[in-house]
Design a protein around this motif. Structure first.
Motif, PDB file in Angstrom:
ATOM      1  N   ARG A 240       0.894  -1.169   0.000  1.00 52.34           N
ATOM      2  CA  ARG A 240       0.000   0.000   0.000  1.00 52.34           C
ATOM      3  C   ARG A 240       0.924   1.207   0.000  1.00 52.34           C
ATOM      4  O   ARG A 240       1.373   1.662   1.054  1.00 52.34           O
ATOM      5  CB  ARG A 240      -0.895  -0.050   1.230  1.00 52.34           C
ATOM      6  CG  ARG A 240      -1.821   1.114   1.370  1.00 52.34           C
ATOM      7  CD  ARG A 240      -3.018   1.076   0.461  1.00 52.34           C
ATOM      8  NE  ARG A 240      -3.951  -0.003   0.765  1.00 52.34           N
ATOM      9  CZ  ARG A 240      -4.952  -0.358  -0.035  1.00 52.34           C
ATOM     10  NH1 ARG A 240      -5.149   0.277  -1.182  1.00 52.34           N
ATOM     11  NH2 ARG A 240      -5.751  -1.352   0.280  1.00 52.34           N
ATOM     12  N   THR A 243       1.079   4.211   2.423  1.00 53.05           N
ATOM     13  CA  THR A 243       1.378   4.049   3.853  1.00 53.05           C
ATOM     14  C   THR A 243       2.881   4.021   4.141  1.00 53.05           C
ATOM     15  O   THR A 243       3.277   3.871   5.296  1.00 53.05           O
ATOM     16  CB  THR A 243       0.739   2.755   4.412  1.00 53.05           C
ATOM     17  OG1 THR A 243       1.321   1.644   3.732  1.00 53.05           O
ATOM     18  CG2 THR A 243      -0.765   2.751   4.232  1.00 53.05           C
ATOM     19  N   THR A 306      -7.003   4.744  -2.122  1.00 55.91           N
ATOM     20  CA  THR A 306      -6.815   3.958  -0.901  1.00 55.91           C
ATOM     21  C   THR A 306      -8.121   3.296  -0.463  1.00 55.91           C
ATOM     22  O   THR A 306      -8.164   2.602   0.548  1.00 55.91           O
ATOM     23  CB  THR A 306      -6.256   4.836   0.238  1.00 55.91           C
ATOM     24  OG1 THR A 306      -7.083   5.993   0.353  1.00 55.91           O
ATOM     25  CG2 THR A 306      -4.820   5.251  -0.041  1.00 55.91           C
TER      26      THR A 306
END
Ligand SMILES: C[S@@+](CC[C@H](N)C(=O)[O-])C[C@H]1O[C@@H](n2cnc3c(N)ncnc32)[C@H](O)[C@@H]1O
Length: 360
Positions: A240, A243, A306
């Motif tokens: 991800r 992050t 996201t």
């Protein structure tokens, strides 16, 4: 299970591989033990949540839950099906999971839906969910891999429409290329529809020692532990991006394009040129996909999205490469069946018009 004779162990890599084989055999023994416990529970009528939990821990990836809670994904597929399923037609769904797409196809008007699932536990879940919805007469669940289906055996006639959602963060990791290739050739009517109908992979050069360290190590507590890197993945893995600290070193470029309405090669090698917009240390190409579900419905897993459960795919370079703004870098992108990888081949270090070997 025991080995009849020790594996030859003449080099460090061979000793590692021999130890890997022992680790794998130990895992198989654990699976055999846990399988016996489940068989005993079934035989004695004592199956409970812990029996199912133990089985699921071994054979069901956790991402099924985040995937089923991904409203963007679910709504996109439901909309695409509403717009394209021909009322009364026969739809073949590859990869039932919970049965969600088969149910959505039936709701969209399919007269008959066949859904296949390679994992027998999921196939049974799908069967029971479909039964609960009262759709058993319209939806047939086959506990089989799509490549084992034959016309005249599992299904009477070729399907009017083949649908699937078998894509990982790097698009190809769940085997969409061989599965669609087989389905188009063997299971779809000549004028049938395929959904998704195409996809594009995009990527950009990325500096992120934080993500690179998810798959690479040199020193810990002052000790050289870099032999661990023999166990690192060379293919793509999910991350991800939002992050982790990272810096994009180039604009996004198209990496690969797939037209599922035609035969797609399962192996593709492509030299991709990136123009760094920022100088830095390139650790990888980070990739994401656009999935064209037809009728104007497109799913995108861009790093700024996201909301979707899909992460981005990190394609680690064999070694970091220094790049300079305005000086191009060539990367060999390989797509081999279910794996993507990226290797820098040439970095332009002098001036925009000249190139020399990559420093790797
Ligand atoms: C990503 S899940 C999607 C499940 C469901 N279609 C959905 O959208 O919610 C893909 C499922 O397809 C199964 N699968 C993948 N390739 C398959 C194939 N060629 N034939 C049958 N099952 C397959 C996997 O076991 C997995 O359960």
């Amino acid at each position: 299970m025991t080995m009849s004779r020790p594996l030859s162990a003449t080099t460090s890599y061979e000793r590692l591989a021999a130890a890997g084989v022992r680790a794998q055999l130990a895992r198989i023994e654990e699976l055999v033990t846990s399988t016996r416990a489940a068989v005993d529970a079934i035989a004695s009528g004592t199956v409970d949540q812990s029996t199912l939990g133990a089985l699921a821990a071994n054979v069901i990836p956790r991402w099924h839950f985040s995937m089923l809670n991904d409203r963007e994904r679910n709504d996109a597929y439901a909309t695409a099906l509403e717009r394209q399923v021909v009322p009364g037609s026969h739809v073949l769904d590859i990869g039932s999971g919970s049965g969600l797409l088969a149910l959505a196809a039936a709701r969209a008007g399919a007269g008959r839906v066949t859904t296949c699932e390679a994992n027998p536990l999921l196939a049974e879940v799908a069967r029971q969910i479909i039964d609960t919805q009262g759709l058993t007469d319209r939806i047939t669940v086959l506990a089989t891999h799509s490549s084992a289906i034959e016309i005249g055996r599992e299904i009477a006639t070729p399907a009017d429409m083949v649908i699937s959602e078998i894509v990982d963060c790097g698009l190809v990791g769940e085997g969409i290329l061989p599965s669609i290739r087989h389905a188009r050739r063997e299971l779809l009517a000549p004028d049938g529809t395929i959904l998704p109908q195409g996809a594009k992979l995009y990527g950009q050069l990325m500096e992120s020692s934080a993500v690179q360290r998810l798959n690479h190590v040199e020193v810990a507590c002052g000790f050289d532990v870099s032999l661990m890197n023999a166990l690192a993945t060379h293919g793509h893995f999910p991350t991800r991006l939002a992050t982790w600290p990272h810096c994009a070193l180039s604009a996004p470029v198209e990496l690969l394009s797939f037209d599922f309405t035609r035969d797609v090669p399962e192996q593709q090698n492509r030299s991709v040129s990136f123009e760094p917009t920022t100088s830095g240390t390139a650790h990888a190409v980070v990739a994401w996909f656009e999935l064209d579900l037809g009728a104007g419905v497109v799913l995108r897993t861009t790093p700024d999205n996201t909301a979707t459960h899909w992460m981005q795919a990190f394609l680690p370079f064999p070694a970091p490469v220094e790049v300079a703004a305005g000086r191009s870098i060539e990367v060999e992108l390989r797509c081999v069946s279910t794996r993507l990888s990226a290797t820098p081949t040439r970095v332009c270090t002098e001036a925009p018009s000249t190139t020399q070997e990559a420093t790797r």
